[in-house]
Design an enzyme around this catalytic site. Sequence first.
Site, short mmCIF file in Angstrom:
data_model
loop_
_atom_site.label_atom_id
_atom_site.label_comp_id
_atom_site.label_asym_id
_atom_site.label_seq_id
_atom_site.Cartn_x
_atom_site.Cartn_y
_atom_site.Cartn_z
N ASP A 83 12.50 -9.98 78.71
CA ASP A 83 11.76 -8.92 80.05
C ASP A 83 12.06 -10.75 81.02
O ASP A 83 12.64 -10.05 81.93
CB ASP A 83 10.90 -8.71 80.17
CG ASP A 83 9.78 -9.83 79.57
OD1 ASP A 83 10.20 -11.18 79.03
OD2 ASP A 83 8.56 -10.04 80.18
N ASP A 454 0.73 -17.53 79.02
CA ASP A 454 -0.07 -16.20 77.78
C ASP A 454 -0.45 -16.91 76.74
O ASP A 454 -1.08 -16.33 75.80
CB ASP A 454 1.42 -15.11 77.50
CG ASP A 454 1.54 -14.65 78.93
OD1 ASP A 454 1.02 -14.30 79.58
OD2 ASP A 454 2.89 -14.00 78.48
#
Length: 743
Positions: A83, A454
């Site tokens: 992404d 993350d």
Amino acid sequence: MSAFRPHRRAVLAGAAAGAALAALPAAPTPAHAAEGAGAEGGRAQGGGATPYRWRNVVIGGTGFITGVMFHPRVRGLAYARTDIGGAYRWDDRAARWTPLLDHLGWDDWNLLGVEAMAVDPAHPDRLYLACGTYAQSWAGNGAILRSDDRGTTWRRTALTVKLGANEDGRGTGERLLIDPRDSGTLWLGTRHDGLLRSTDRGTTWAPAPGFPAAPTAGGQGVTLLVAAGRTLYAGWGDADGTAPNLFRTADGRTWEAVPGQPSGTAARVPVRAAYDPHARELYVTYADAPGPNGQSAGAVHKLRTTDGRWTDVTPLAPGGTDTFGYGGVAVDARRPGTVVVSTNNRWAAVDTLFRTTDGGRTWTSLKDSAVLDVSETPYLAWGEEQPKFGWWIQAVAVDPYDARHILYGTGATLYGTRDLEHWAPRIRGLEESSVTQLISPPTGAAHLLSGSRDIGVMYHERLTASPARGMAANPVSGSATGLAQAARRPACVVRAGWGDHGNGASSRDGGRTWAPFESQPATAEDAPGPIAVNADGSVLLWSFVHWDGTGYPAHRSADDGASWTEVPSFPKGATPVADPVDPALFYAYDTDTGTLFASTDGGLGFTARAGGLPAGDSQFKLAAAPGHRGDLWLSTKENGLYRSTDGGTSFTRVASCRASHTLGFGKAADGASYPAVYQVGSLGAGTLTAVYRSDDEARSWTRINDDRHQWGWTAETITGDPRVHGRVYLATNGRGIQYGEPG
């Protein structure tokens, strides 16, 4: 796995467009091709400079794999897309992935997100990528990259439309297709501009004639394109569950809604499709939302293309507390009726792959018998005893030459098996972390500590292997917001970040092990921000910033986080910086007013010093030179680089630098008394925004990256190694940690 999930990825667009703007350059610097090893301007030195070798610090994966495919005609050839981190080609001989888009530079940061990819079955060396990270108004248009040598070199076609590789729906697809009747014809499904067609191998594009669905400004548009024999099918993501969402054409000119197609909430969005040429059946996965977030219902249906018969072959219907959609789908190229599909967004029970060998009459959950080995990338245990099968599975591929060789992508890695039972990450060479914090300690086993979105904080005892301890634990946290080391007591390290069991922790062994703060300010849970520790480790200063950019009062602790007191005079939301020599000194730059604040009493109070400096951008950064009291450097992007040698009382603009985005320090060159200075910036007019090193206090600079190693936007953080002159660590937004050294 704790509740921090891949959707905390800081640059997700859509609803979080404001956060994305804060993390990316609003007005990139004009860049020009460098000549030789460096660019002229500001006394840049390049001709005689020792070339740098650039490599990834190994973590392994760490980001959303949005697509993976095997070439249908070449054994061992595969591609993956991400992404925000580019695309990769699998090198079967080396058993690792080769990054294909590291050459994209500062101006092209938006092209590091790959919306779709396509290979040509008739021409094995041809590869096409549809690139564009965001479809928002503040992002640039997308582009089609075309290669005739499997991604070694590229030609580019600039599009007049925007693509959204890091927006909702990025795991659907593929949205790019080579026409099976003519290799020179390509089809591109866009989000907001309908279906496009090229008849000259992607060189020019125009709206496809006759396509019946009308695009909307905020919709998903065309979610998938697939060929079933000579017929093309297009999925449409903006139907309401009652209107058609799957269309087909047999001649490329006239389109029709596929008769008898499924309807209802569980079939509202066609996510992916795969064609079984032996059974002449098209399998389509559906969900009630495009994903990867927000799905709670889904289904799998197949269409027998010979007679138009639809069959519901859903392996397991979502329901009750077990909510999810369906995502990836892949067929066995040699065995009719053998298909693999994935669930997606199944947080409670964990996502799985279902496999059938009888055309969907019966299914087996591969998760139920899976033996996971994550020893090569220990962080995938997510702080627990055993790893999970994964979440956000929308990319699935079956090797056309080996039916038991399956790959599937998750929000953090790419798993693979060759026996349907034993699974391990197939991730070597693929690094996608979005890095926010870097420290290179002056002593200890690790030359690097890192903090990322993350995956939190990591202790890198080796640069060539994923950290053996995985993510920093006690507590485990998601995205790191702060990481600091006491300059005169390097065993003392503190960190901050998003988490479910506390938002801050301290280490007394250089970052190997951690203990949570005994208490934390109430603001920390919803707005954990940057943190600093003074030179001797006796005082912590924690600033708080919500994800939307709102700043809150900073707090101070003199007992290692057992108690905290508010510091009203600290500029809200600013980043605290500790003086590396004097424990009584802290600094903070107020980017709202362009004022440097300083504390001389260990962070109890702050007063304004220099003012009238560049303001209005939260990405301006302040750095303190190691071993020097009151020696501050201020990077203000296009406003230039400033330096103070009197603790921020006054600043002077550095004449050799036109723009500075982030700056750090490393070991001094032989014979030099001042640390090497590293920065991402540009020098005189017309010079490239690049990575530079100075060994003479910024009087002159050497460009140390090259045109093949640029990695898009690199303005987050940079640091040199205090023990190895010339070695530098660079944070990227989607290509992990890059480190370079001469030779």
